[in-house]
Design a protein around this motif. Structure first.
Motif, PDB file in Angstrom:
ATOM      1  N   ALA A   1      46.342  40.410  46.281  1.00 19.18           N
ATOM      2  CA  ALA A   1      46.490  41.836  46.006  1.00 19.18           C
ATOM      3  C   ALA A   1      47.967  42.215  45.915  1.00 19.18           C
ATOM      4  O   ALA A   1      48.348  43.058  45.088  1.00 19.18           O
TER       5      ALA A   1
ATOM      6  N   VAL B   1      49.224  41.347  42.489  1.00 20.79           N
ATOM      7  CA  VAL B   1      48.769  42.311  41.487  1.00 20.79           C
ATOM      8  C   VAL B   1      49.639  43.563  41.532  1.00 20.79           C
ATOM      9  O   VAL B   1      50.071  44.073  40.494  1.00 20.79           O
TER      10      VAL B   1
ATOM     11  N   MET C   1      43.990  40.099  38.852  1.00 16.95           N
ATOM     12  CA  MET C   1      42.937  40.954  39.397  1.00 16.95           C
ATOM     13  C   MET C   1      41.564  40.399  39.052  1.00 16.95           C
ATOM     14  O   MET C   1      40.657  40.386  39.898  1.00 16.95           O
TER      15      MET C   1
END
Length: 58
Positions: free
Chosen positions: A12, A15, A45
């Motif tokens: 994450a 991203v 993602m």
């Protein structure tokens, strides 16, 4: 909160960094680099979402 999934947090973070880089590249008016970071962000993602679906299926 004992089970922290560090791989998902790292994914994450990548991203978020990719999408921040899109903004930076647009600010510098390097549009091909912005497109590259945008594609990279969506690719990472998508990888994370597919990984989560496989994890929940088992």
């Amino acid at each position: 909160m004992k089970n922290i999934n560090w791989n998902s947090i790292l994914l994450a973070s990548f991203v978020i960094i990719a999408f921040i880089s899109v903004g930076f590249a647009l600010g510098q008016e390097v549009f091909w680099l912005a497109g590259l970071f945008l594609f990279l962000g969506f690719a990472i993602m998508g990888f994370g979402i597919s990984k989560k679906k496989k994890q929940n299926a088992h």
